[in-house]
Each structure stands twice: as structure tokens, then as C-alpha cells.
Design an enzyme around this catalytic site. Structure first.
Site, PDB file in Angstrom:
ATOM      1  N   ASP A 149     -14.394   6.639   5.936  1.00 12.73           N
ATOM      2  CA  ASP A 149     -13.052   6.076   6.097  1.00 12.73           C
ATOM      3  C   ASP A 149     -12.279   6.298   4.799  1.00 12.73           C
ATOM      4  O   ASP A 149     -12.658   5.787   3.745  1.00 12.73           O
ATOM      5  CB  ASP A 149     -13.161   4.583   6.418  1.00 12.73           C
ATOM      6  CG  ASP A 149     -11.812   3.957   6.771  1.00 12.73           C
ATOM      7  OD1 ASP A 149     -10.780   4.402   6.220  1.00 12.73           O
ATOM      8  OD2 ASP A 149     -11.791   3.021   7.589  1.00 12.73           O
TER       9      ASP A 149
ATOM     10  N   ASN B 217       0.825  -1.217   0.000  1.00 11.60           N
ATOM     11  CA  ASN B 217       0.000   0.000   0.000  1.00 11.60           C
ATOM     12  C   ASN B 217       0.858   1.266   0.000  1.00 11.60           C
ATOM     13  O   ASN B 217       0.384   2.343   0.371  1.00 11.60           O
ATOM     14  CB  ASN B 217      -0.932   0.019   1.215  1.00 11.60           C
ATOM     15  CG  ASN B 217      -1.959  -1.088   1.167  1.00 11.60           C
ATOM     16  OD1 ASN B 217      -2.464  -1.435   0.113  1.00 11.60           O
ATOM     17  ND2 ASN B 217      -2.274  -1.659   2.316  1.00 11.60           N
TER      18      ASN B 217
ATOM     19  N   HIS C   6     -14.684  -2.149   5.253  1.00 11.29           N
ATOM     20  CA  HIS C   6     -13.593  -2.965   5.788  1.00 11.29           C
ATOM     21  C   HIS C   6     -14.027  -3.731   7.039  1.00 11.29           C
ATOM     22  O   HIS C   6     -14.930  -3.319   7.766  1.00 11.29           O
ATOM     23  CB  HIS C   6     -12.407  -2.047   6.129  1.00 11.29           C
ATOM     24  CG  HIS C   6     -11.154  -2.768   6.449  1.00 11.29           C
ATOM     25  ND1 HIS C   6     -10.789  -3.086   7.741  1.00 11.29           N
ATOM     26  CD2 HIS C   6     -10.171  -3.235   5.654  1.00 11.29           C
ATOM     27  CE1 HIS C   6      -9.637  -3.722   7.722  1.00 11.29           C
ATOM     28  NE2 HIS C   6      -9.228  -3.828   6.467  1.00 11.29           N
TER      29      HIS C   6
ATOM     30  N   SER D  91     -10.976  -0.894  -0.782  1.00  9.69           N
ATOM     31  CA  SER D  91      -9.641  -1.493  -0.813  1.00  9.69           C
ATOM     32  C   SER D  91      -9.505  -2.703  -1.717  1.00  9.69           C
ATOM     33  O   SER D  91      -8.394  -3.059  -2.110  1.00  9.69           O
ATOM     34  CB  SER D  91      -9.233  -1.893   0.607  1.00  9.69           C
ATOM     35  OG  SER D  91     -10.130  -2.863   1.133  1.00  9.69           O
TER      36      SER D  91
ATOM     37  N   LYS E  13      -0.362   3.620   5.115  1.00  8.76           N
ATOM     38  CA  LYS E  13      -0.420   3.175   3.723  1.00  8.76           C
ATOM     39  C   LYS E  13       0.384   4.152   2.860  1.00  8.76           C
ATOM     40  O   LYS E  13       1.599   4.078   2.813  1.00  8.76           O
ATOM     41  CB  LYS E  13      -1.877   3.026   3.290  1.00  8.76           C
ATOM     42  CG  LYS E  13      -2.584   1.892   4.046  1.00  8.76           C
ATOM     43  CD  LYS E  13      -4.006   1.718   3.633  1.00  8.76           C
ATOM     44  CE  LYS E  13      -4.613   0.454   4.234  1.00  8.76           C
ATOM     45  NZ  LYS E  13      -4.652   0.434   5.704  1.00  8.76           N
TER      46      LYS E  13
ATOM     47  N   GLU F  87     -16.639   3.957   2.980  1.00  7.90           N
ATOM     48  CA  GLU F  87     -15.261   4.261   2.616  1.00  7.90           C
ATOM     49  C   GLU F  87     -15.304   5.170   1.399  1.00  7.90           C
ATOM     50  O   GLU F  87     -16.289   5.179   0.647  1.00  7.90           O
ATOM     51  CB  GLU F  87     -14.483   2.986   2.313  1.00  7.90           C
ATOM     52  CG  GLU F  87     -14.324   2.075   3.521  1.00  7.90           C
ATOM     53  CD  GLU F  87     -13.514   0.829   3.213  1.00  7.90           C
ATOM     54  OE1 GLU F  87     -12.455   0.955   2.568  1.00  7.90           O
ATOM     55  OE2 GLU F  87     -13.954  -0.272   3.612  1.00  7.90           O
TER      56      GLU F  87
ATOM     57  N   HIS G 218      -7.637   4.328   2.018  1.00  7.79           N
ATOM     58  CA  HIS G 218      -6.970   4.097   0.739  1.00  7.79           C
ATOM     59  C   HIS G 218      -7.059   5.312  -0.185  1.00  7.79           C
ATOM     60  O   HIS G 218      -6.703   5.215  -1.367  1.00  7.79           O
ATOM     61  CB  HIS G 218      -7.552   2.860   0.063  1.00  7.79           C
ATOM     62  CG  HIS G 218      -7.240   1.601   0.794  1.00  7.79           C
ATOM     63  ND1 HIS G 218      -6.085   0.878   0.579  1.00  7.79           N
ATOM     64  CD2 HIS G 218      -7.915   0.954   1.785  1.00  7.79           C
ATOM     65  CE1 HIS G 218      -6.071  -0.171   1.388  1.00  7.79           C
ATOM     66  NE2 HIS G 218      -7.167  -0.145   2.130  1.00  7.79           N
TER      67      HIS G 218
END
Length: 375
Positions: free
Chosen positions: A200, A36, A126, A174, A232, A170, A203
């Protein structure tokens, strides 16, 4: 107990789902497409030297906090990191540091889900978010991935039943690298009485949005709480929330994962601040990463793609085999299997880095297509 453990391990082995910690990927001839490290900061040895030279003062080389944030006697490194993040996001919001994204989601969500809350979470959020929801004990529902209409229907029903909706999504997912429509979700939240929006950005931070602050930052206080990760694209460890003064103070008093965890080493907070500040100005790297994503997508016959892309194989054993064959050709692309992803969608998850070149992408595409065509 022993028999159950043995039976479980054997079942995982037979289905191709037995996991193990990977060997050290120290072979320099292999390209790592599973990291990541989206901006390539982790490989910047020059920046590591610059940071360590700046920490030559023994007073800064504090390698252990030895207590929780509420008890730690030395707060300067943490406070400076939180201040830097707060200033970047602006709008009077304040950051709060956590030991990891898992700590953040399993602490923040239960604290926020007070009596009368009804959590509405995207189907693909997640595992840390799911665990946070379960720990909260609040009633919840999952809406179909990125389906705003389904979310609206569930939210309106929750309101009609006397609940306060708490929407959890998110910004960049991910496993597929696709994005939520944050603007539409913000507008939906604002149409609901006393709703709360939790985004969130694990990523997304460092990669997308102005200065790499993610997709939600531009909406200011219209997004009630943002979670970002430091581990990440920012090549450090830990995570943070960005929210109002009042909500931050509430979490300092009610967030169990913060209150009952020993804080990160202060030197880690200093490194996080260093990386966060560097990433803020890495627009050229973000543009390069975007172009790499487009190139990979084109090579795999897709119309669009981000810094995360999935190559669906279909079953666990095939995913492991495909990954092994790519490794023989010089690429680390680890398999993602059930239960991390739904059955039948076992895959190779391809993560890109700004440290890669277009030639790296072309070589990977050629290997994937050759292995696929040869069965």
C-alpha cells in the site's frame, strides 16, 4: 442500546478520546499541518481553472456515474485514467480504479486471500488493511514493525505448515512517516514458494520514488500488487491497484467493493487523471518537500524525517491541549489518539506540503519548542 451509547461517549469524553468533525479551517492566517496535500496541488487554483476550462464541453461534465463500474454506460473517463496510470507504471501491468483506499483494501485483500493463504501484515498497517484481513477470514499474523527477521520467521513457519504467504505492508507509514525496506521484502518473498506481495503506497504516491510513483514501482512485477491513492498528494478522490492483467481480471470478478459500489463521478476521474499527469513531473516540488522534512526534523532534534513526522505527547488529553495551543499560535496540527495509535504514543501528526516555505517550518518549530518548554 441508548444507555450503552451514552456510556461509551462519556467514557471517551473522560479519557480525552472523544472525537468530533473539525470546524471549517477557513481562517487564512492559520497554516494547516494536518492535510495530506503533500504536493500542494489542492491549493493550485490556477490548475483548477485550467481543468474546468478543459471540461467546458457538456459531454465531459458528467457529475454522477449512477451505477457500478460493471454496469456504467459511460466508461471513457475511468478507462483513460486507468490507462494513464498503467502506462506510468509500465511492465505490462494494469490499473483498476476504486472509490477510496478503504474500498481498495477491504475488497482486494479478501478476494486475494483464497483457501490456503496465510496473511502476514506489518504491525502498523492501516485500519483499512486490518479490516480487509478480517473480512477475508484467512488466518493471519502481525510481524513487528519493519522487522524483516520476524517476518521471515513467520513466513517460513507458514510455508512449513502448508500455507501460501501473503505479505501485506505499507511503503510509507502514515503515523510516523518511516518507510519499509521494500527491496528486502521483495527478496524475502521471492525465496518463498508461491508467496504474494501487497504494498500500500497511499502516503508515498506523488511524494517519493521516480516521478512520484512510490517505493515499489521500480521493482516492476516483482511486487505483485500496488495500491495507490488519488486523495492525498494527488488532491482528488479514489484509489487504484496496479497488478498483472490476470490479477486485475480476477478482481473485476471477485472484488466485492468494486462490484457492489456505485462508481465515482466521471468528472472526478478526469480530475484525477489531470492531477496524476501534473504530479508525474513535479520533481522540484518533491525535492523541496524533502528539504522541508529535513528542516523540521533538525528543528525537533532528530537525525532524519520525511513529509510526515510525529511529535509524541503521551496521553490523549495532553495531545488535545497541545493542539489547541498551537491553533492559538496559527497552526492546525490535529491530535492523533488511541486507538489510532498505541496507548502512550498519543501525538501530533505533522504533515508537510510542498506549498510551504522554510519560514513556515521554522515558525512551527519555534512554537512547538516554546509550548513544550513552558509545560
Amino acid at each position: 442500546m441508548k444507555a450503552i451509547i451514552e456510556e461509551t461517549l462519556e467514557s471517551l469524553r473522560e479519557s480525552g478520546n472523544l472525537r468530533a468533525i473539525p470546524d471549517d479551517f477557513s481562517d487564512s492566517w492559520r497554516l494547516d499541518f494536518s492535510s495530506n496535500d503533500y504536493l500542494g496541488i489542492a491549493s493550485r487554483t490556477d490548475w483548477q481553472r485550467e481543468f474546468l476550462e478543459g471540461c467546458a464541453d457538456a459531454d465531459k461534465l458528467i457529475l454522477g456515474a449512477s451505477s457500478s463500474r460493471l454496469l456504467a454506460s459511460r466508461q471513457q473517463a475511468f478507462s483513460e485514467l486507468e490507462q494513464t496510470i498503467s502506462e506510468a507504471y509500465g511492465h505490462g501491468r494494469r490499473a483498476l480504479l476504486f472509490n477510496s483506499g478503504y474500498h481498495a483494501n477491504t475488497g482486494l485483500i479478501p478476494a486475494l486471500a483464497t483457501k490456503g493463504s496465510y496473511i502476514l501484515a506489518d504491525k502498523l498497517v492501516h485500519a483499512s488493511i486490518i479490516d480487509g484481513i478480517k473480512l477475508s477470514g484467512a488466518p493471519f499474523a502481525r510481524f513487528r514493525h519493519n522487522d524483516i527477521g520476524h517476518l521471515r520467521r513467520l513466513a517460513e513457519k507458514a510455508v512449513a505448515d502448508g500455507f501460501r504467504p501473503m505479505i501485506v505492508v505499507e511503503s510509507v507509514y502514515s503515523m510516523d512517516g518511516d518507510s519499509a525496506d521494500i527491496e528486502a521484502i521483495v527478496e524475502l518473498k521471492e525465496s518463498l514458494p508461491d508467496a504474494f506481495l501487497y504494498v500500500d503506497e497511499a502516503h508515498a504516491v506523488g511524494v517519493v520514488g521516480e516521478h512520484g510513483l512510490g517505493l515499489a514501482a521500480r521493482f516492476g512485477n516483482r511486487v505483485d500488487l500496488i495500491v495507490g491513492t488519488l486523495g492525498k498528494a494527488l488532491a482528488s478522490c479514489g484509489a487504484y491497484s496496479v497488478t498483472s492483467d490476470m490479477v486485475r481480471d480476477y478482481h473485476v470478478n471477485r472484488c466485492r467493493s468494486l462490484i457492489f459500489s456505485t462508481a465515482l463521478p466521471p468528472i472526478s476521474a478526469l480530475w484525477s487523471r489531470f492531477c496524476f499527469s501534473k504530479a508525474y513531473g513535479m520533481d522540484s516540488e518533491r525535492k523541496h518537500l524533502e528539504e522541508l522534512g529535513k528542516r523540521l526534523a533538525a528543528g525537533l532534534g532528530r537525525e532524519q524525517g520525511s513529509h510526515i513526522q510525529a511529535f509524541i505527547v503521551g496521553n490523549p488529553k495532553a495531545a488535545v491541549d497541545f493542539s489547541s495551543r498551537l491553533r492559538e499560535e496559527g497552526f492546525e496540527v490535529l491530535p492523533i489518539r488511541t486507538p489510532t495509535v498505541p496507548p502512550g504514543t498519543d501525538r501530533l501528526r505533522i504533515s508537510l506540503s510542498a506549498a510551504m516555505s522554510t519560514e513556515d517550518i521554522d515558525r512551527l518549530v519555534a512554537s512547538i519548542n516554546r509550548i513544550k518548554d513552558n509545560g
